[in-house]
Write an enzyme that holds these catalytic residues in place. Structure first.
Site, PDB file in Angstrom:
ATOM      1  CD  GLU A 173      -2.924  -1.089   0.106  1.00  0.00           C
ATOM      2  OE1 GLU A 173      -3.118   0.017  -0.440  1.00  0.00           O
ATOM      3  OE2 GLU A 173      -3.511  -2.120  -0.238  1.00  0.00           O
ATOM      4  CB  CYS A 207      -1.154   7.461   1.086  1.00  0.00           C
ATOM      5  SG  CYS A 207      -2.596   6.506   1.610  1.00  0.00           S
TER       6      CYS A 207
END
Length: 463
Positions: A173, A207
């Protein structure tokens, strides 16, 4: 653990990132509690062995949900509780033992996890390993059955290289530059608030935060005017005094962010203080596309604006770069929304808002290409840590071998003809399928007739 120690976690998040209570509650503690409840309410169904159709009569095709074994979960510092423990819950639900590695950068939260987890989970099955690069390096030398990493693309490549030694399956991720397109059909006040909220929560250290804006010159002027008013309304005349803004996690990251200011002209904000680990919300215009602010993931409260003529130019601009983790499109035109969703490869999309696509437990969250591989959230976390084991249970019924005698030597041309007639040719189910359906119906009819006979017989006896 989450419920009984909520304040401990909130205090740790405040210490690490100065997270306001609402942000920490919404994005961390409550999110994790909801995830556990979601799992508990559905786990009985998820773990069941699944029977799927078989092409051969009397065969039984099954899919068993099997844990990988011992997995390594490596968390990130920006959401140090959520990004560490949410994958852990799914891994436990799938039946794995888990080595938990919180980020050493968010030291207070890592310490809280290390202290509390052994009080609630078996420390031999779910050990917490704290430390920095040396400890992580040693961990990656071990042989795991699965590795789940959240963090930067640079470290993601190191994790992938380490996993390749043992051919260990991996979920990465990562991040990247998530674009945000705005056209002239939207309510600019609503759009501006939603974009700035997505950018400024956790002070941009997210993110999936909007990393840059694509819009026309006219939309840019409206956006800047509205943004100035909104930021003043939210954080006051001096954002440095606001209790609703996080802090940058470390001084070196403030110094890194300061270098990005040279990539364009500061339209709003621009102030920062290295010692206080603080930078105010900053918008840049006249941005150089080749500057660091446009070639590196920002991970801070800087939002550059790039001018494009229309949505077609915006799509072309995005697709010339690495595939983003998230894409945000602000437009009321359905055809434009559809063009972005179909023509821009990315991890996920939110239309007319930011961040919210990751809040749904029914949607997978993950990147593609440079922004990561694999996905999780909700059942997708369970599936990530589950090996789907195929099992075919064949019958010893002699009819099966007689019908498929052609598979045994000596081989003949007639056998090839029989094989060809039994194949599924793509224009509909094959002969074996219909044979199985016919047999199923015959068995059902026989059972129905038997039940009817017994009922009538019982009624006659009663009379």
């Amino acid at each position: 653990m989450y419920r009984e120690n909520r304040q401990i976690f909130l205090d740790a998040l405040k210490s690490d990132l100065n997270k306001p209570k609402l942000e920490a509650t919404m994005m961390e503690t409550h999110h994790l509690e909801d995830d556990v409840n979601f799992i508990l309410n559905r786990l009985d169904k998820w773990v069941r062995t699944e029977e799927v159709p078989s092409k051969v009569p009397l065969d039984k095709s099954l899919i068993y949900n099997e844990p990988y074994g011992v997995v390594l979960v490596m968390g990130a510092w920006n959401y140090p509780l959520q990004l560490t423990m949410l994958p852990v819950a799914g891994a436990i639900a799938a039946g794995n033992a888990v080595v938990i590695k919180p980020s050493e950068v968010s030291a207070a939260t890592a310490s809280a996890i290390a202290k509390l987890v052994p009080q609630y989970l078996d420390k031999d099955c779910y050990p917490v390993v704290c430390g920095g690069i040396p400890e992580t390096t040693e961990l990656l030398k071990e042989r795991f059955d699965y590795i789940f990493y959240t963090g930067s693309t640079t470290v993601g490549k190191i994790v992938r290289d380490a996993a390749n030694k043992f051919l260990t399956p991996t979920t990465l991720e990562l991040g990247g530059k998530s674009p945000c397109y705005i056209d002239n059909t939207v309510d600019i006040t609503v759009a501006t608030k939603r974009i700035l909220w997505g950018k400024m929560i956790n002070l941009g250290q997210t993110c999936i935060a909007p990393d840059y804006i694509l819009c026309s010159k006219e939309v840019q002027e409206e956006f800047l005017k509205t943004a100035k008013e909104v930021l003043k309304q939210w954080y006051g005349d001096d954002a440095r005094e606001s209790k609703d803004l996080c802090r940058i996690v470390a001084e070196r990251h403030v110094e890194r962010l300061a270098t990005y200011l040279d990539g364009g002209k500061v339209a709003i904000g621009g102030k920062y203080n290295v010692e206080e680990k603080w930078m105010e919300p900053t918008l840049l215009v006249d941005v150089d596309e080749k500057s660091k602010v446009m070639t590196e993931e920002i991970f801070g409260p800087i939002l550059p604006i790039i001018n494009v003529k229309n949505h077609v130019d915006a799509i072309e601009f995005i697709n010339k770069r690495e595939k983003p983790l998230a894409l945000y499109v602000f437009s009321t035109k359905k055809d434009r929304q559809e063009m972005f969703m179909r023509q821009v490869p990315c991890g996920g999309v939110t239309l007319n808002d930011t961040i919210f696509h990751v809040a749904s437990t029914d949607l997978p969250f993950g990147g593609v290409g440079n922004s990561g591989m694999g996905s999780y959230h909700g059942k997708f976390t369970f599936d990530t840590f589950t090996h789907k084991k195929a099992c075919l249970n064949r019958s010893y019924n002699s009819f099966i071998d007689k019908a498929m005698q052609f598979r045994f030597p000596p081989y003949t041309e007639k056998g090839i003809e029989t094989l060809t007639s039994l194949r599924d040719k793509g224009d509909g189910p094959g002969v074996l399928y219909y044979l199985k359906i016919t047999m199923t119906h015959l068995v059902s009819m026989a059972l129905g007739a038997l039940i009817l006979y017994l009922v009538l017989h019982y009624a006659q006896v009663r009379v």
